[in-house]
Scaffold this motif. Sequence first.
Motif, PDB file in Angstrom:
ATOM      1  N   LYS A  99       0.841  -1.202   0.000  1.00 46.61           N
ATOM      2  CA  LYS A  99       0.000   0.000   0.000  1.00 46.61           C
ATOM      3  C   LYS A  99       0.876   1.252   0.000  1.00 46.61           C
ATOM      4  N   VAL A 100       0.528   2.241  -0.852  1.00 41.93           N
ATOM      5  CA  VAL A 100       1.270   3.498  -0.891  1.00 41.93           C
ATOM      6  C   VAL A 100       0.960   4.287   0.380  1.00 41.93           C
ATOM      7  N   VAL A 101       2.000   4.509   1.197  1.00 41.84           N
ATOM      8  CA  VAL A 101       1.823   5.241   2.458  1.00 41.84           C
ATOM      9  C   VAL A 101       2.691   6.487   2.539  1.00 41.84           C
ATOM     10  N   ALA A 102       3.615   6.647   1.578  1.00 42.24           N
ATOM     11  CA  ALA A 102       4.507   7.806   1.568  1.00 42.24           C
ATOM     12  C   ALA A 102       4.868   8.118   0.119  1.00 42.24           C
ATOM     13  N   TYR A 103       5.144   9.393  -0.138  1.00 44.45           N
ATOM     14  CA  TYR A 103       5.350   9.791  -1.529  1.00 44.45           C
ATOM     15  C   TYR A 103       6.017  11.164  -1.603  1.00 44.45           C
ATOM     16  N   THR A 104       6.811  11.365  -2.646  1.00 45.04           N
ATOM     17  CA  THR A 104       7.280  12.698  -3.049  1.00 45.04           C
ATOM     18  C   THR A 104       7.356  12.724  -4.572  1.00 45.04           C
ATOM     19  N   ARG A 105       7.335  13.938  -5.125  1.00 47.86           N
ATOM     20  CA  ARG A 105       7.628  14.060  -6.555  1.00 47.86           C
ATOM     21  C   ARG A 105       8.825  14.992  -6.690  1.00 47.86           C
ATOM     22  N   LEU A 106       9.673  14.663  -7.648  1.00 44.90           N
ATOM     23  CA  LEU A 106      10.964  15.325  -7.819  1.00 44.90           C
ATOM     24  C   LEU A 106      11.060  15.935  -9.209  1.00 44.90           C
ATOM     25  N   PHE A 107      11.704  17.108  -9.269  1.00 50.67           N
ATOM     26  CA  PHE A 107      11.891  17.789 -10.549  1.00 50.67           C
ATOM     27  C   PHE A 107      13.344  18.200 -10.721  1.00 50.67           C
ATOM     28  N   PRO A 108      13.854  18.116 -11.953  1.00 48.82           N
ATOM     29  CA  PRO A 108      15.190  18.647 -12.214  1.00 48.82           C
ATOM     30  C   PRO A 108      15.135  20.175 -12.205  1.00 48.82           C
ATOM     31  N   GLY A 109      16.307  20.794 -12.098  1.00 47.34           N
ATOM     32  CA  GLY A 109      16.371  22.251 -12.155  1.00 47.34           C
ATOM     33  C   GLY A 109      15.740  22.764 -13.441  1.00 47.34           C
ATOM     34  N   GLY A 110      14.988  23.859 -13.303  1.00 49.82           N
ATOM     35  CA  GLY A 110      14.353  24.476 -14.457  1.00 49.82           C
ATOM     36  C   GLY A 110      12.949  23.983 -14.738  1.00 49.82           C
TER      37      GLY A 110
ATOM     38  N   SER B 144      13.956  20.253  -7.363  1.00 52.72           N
ATOM     39  CA  SER B 144      13.011  20.427  -6.263  1.00 52.72           C
ATOM     40  C   SER B 144      12.338  19.115  -5.869  1.00 52.72           C
ATOM     41  N   ILE B 145      11.866  19.122  -4.631  1.00 45.60           N
ATOM     42  CA  ILE B 145      11.111  18.020  -4.056  1.00 45.60           C
ATOM     43  C   ILE B 145       9.785  18.615  -3.612  1.00 45.60           C
ATOM     44  N   GLY B 146       8.699  17.967  -3.971  1.00 45.11           N
ATOM     45  CA  GLY B 146       7.390  18.483  -3.573  1.00 45.11           C
ATOM     46  C   GLY B 146       6.395  17.378  -3.306  1.00 45.11           C
ATOM     47  N   ARG B 147       5.199  17.799  -2.895  1.00 41.70           N
ATOM     48  CA  ARG B 147       4.108  16.875  -2.571  1.00 41.70           C
ATOM     49  C   ARG B 147       4.591  15.795  -1.603  1.00 41.70           C
ATOM     50  N   VAL B 148       5.393  16.218  -0.625  1.00 40.34           N
ATOM     51  CA  VAL B 148       5.910  15.290   0.378  1.00 40.34           C
ATOM     52  C   VAL B 148       4.746  14.892   1.282  1.00 40.34           C
ATOM     53  N   VAL B 149       4.454  13.610   1.319  1.00 44.38           N
ATOM     54  CA  VAL B 149       3.271  13.177   2.063  1.00 44.38           C
ATOM     55  C   VAL B 149       3.478  11.790   2.668  1.00 44.38           C
ATOM     56  N   VAL B 150       2.980  11.643   3.888  1.00 43.68           N
ATOM     57  CA  VAL B 150       2.953  10.344   4.567  1.00 43.68           C
ATOM     58  C   VAL B 150       1.549  10.184   5.137  1.00 43.68           C
ATOM     59  N   SER B 151       0.982   9.028   4.956  1.00 43.63           N
ATOM     60  CA  SER B 151      -0.344   8.738   5.495  1.00 43.63           C
ATOM     61  C   SER B 151      -0.365   8.985   7.007  1.00 43.63           C
ATOM     62  N   LYS B 152      -1.432   9.589   7.475  1.00 46.72           N
ATOM     63  CA  LYS B 152      -1.546   9.942   8.894  1.00 46.72           C
ATOM     64  C   LYS B 152      -1.292   8.751   9.809  1.00 46.72           C
ATOM     65  N   THR B 153      -1.776   7.579   9.436  1.00 47.00           N
ATOM     66  CA  THR B 153      -1.630   6.390  10.274  1.00 47.00           C
ATOM     67  C   THR B 153      -0.209   5.831  10.286  1.00 47.00           C
ATOM     68  N   GLU B 154       0.660   6.333   9.394  1.00 48.73           N
ATOM     69  CA  GLU B 154       2.015   5.789   9.276  1.00 48.73           C
ATOM     70  C   GLU B 154       3.100   6.769   9.728  1.00 48.73           C
ATOM     71  N   ARG B 155       2.741   7.968  10.146  1.00 47.91           N
ATOM     72  CA  ARG B 155       3.736   8.992  10.502  1.00 47.91           C
ATOM     73  C   ARG B 155       4.577   8.623  11.713  1.00 47.91           C
ATOM     74  N   GLN B 156       4.043   7.820  12.586  1.00 51.96           N
ATOM     75  CA  GLN B 156       4.752   7.451  13.813  1.00 51.96           C
ATOM     76  C   GLN B 156       6.009   6.619  13.550  1.00 51.96           C
ATOM     77  N   TYR B 157       6.161   6.102  12.340  1.00 51.68           N
ATOM     78  CA  TYR B 157       7.280   5.214  12.034  1.00 51.68           C
ATOM     79  C   TYR B 157       8.489   5.918  11.413  1.00 51.68           C
ATOM     80  N   GLY B 158       8.418   7.233  11.245  1.00 52.41           N
ATOM     81  CA  GLY B 158       9.555   7.969  10.696  1.00 52.41           C
ATOM     82  C   GLY B 158       9.699   7.873   9.191  1.00 52.41           C
ATOM     83  N   TYR B 159       8.631   7.494   8.500  1.00 51.40           N
ATOM     84  CA  TYR B 159       8.711   7.334   7.053  1.00 51.40           C
ATOM     85  C   TYR B 159       8.975   8.658   6.332  1.00 51.40           C
ATOM     86  N   GLY B 160       8.597   9.761   6.938  1.00 53.76           N
ATOM     87  CA  GLY B 160       8.899  11.068   6.343  1.00 53.76           C
ATOM     88  C   GLY B 160      10.400  11.254   6.191  1.00 53.76           C
ATOM     89  N   HIS B 161      11.134  10.874   7.222  1.00 53.43           N
ATOM     90  CA  HIS B 161      12.601  10.966   7.161  1.00 53.43           C
ATOM     91  C   HIS B 161      13.154  10.023   6.094  1.00 53.43           C
TER      92      HIS B 161
END
Length: 147
Positions: free
Chosen positions: A56-67, A74-91
């Motif tokens: 199951k997708v519980v964490a995600y980011t999207r990445l772009f090259p310069g320009g 850049s890194i954007g749309r950084v997201v971790v499911s609320k139920t999974e944040r306690q595990y440090g998946y954001g890091h």
Amino acid sequence: MLSISVKYFNELTLQELYDILQLRSEVFVVEQDCVYQDIDGKDAKALHLIGKKEGKVVAYTRLFPGGAYFEEASIGRVVVSKTERQYGYGHDIIKASLEAVKNYFRENKIKISAQEYLVRFYEKHGFVKIGEGYLEDGIPHVAMIWK
């Protein structure tokens, strides 16, 4: 255990795309009570970093090259499911995102638009605030750079 994969848009399965959009909507639109255009036409140009737990997708980011988004990568749309944040998946996904930017784009400078309440989180990964805070979709943000 979080399993992380990196894919270009055309490599995503329909199920992965659906799960990514569902997670982004669940957190950015519903949880944060923010009406905004998440599907912004930029996903096709992005590199997608997907964190799955038991398939199951519980964490995600999207990445772009310069320009593509900012002058810098850049890194954007950084997201971790609320139920999974306690595990440090954001890091875990930020570390993997920094590596992916280096490996895929060969860039060493990354700019993000961070929600203000997450500044300390990003500082732990070497990001530094630049400029003044601003509102983005009604939520306080600040620009940050990683070098």
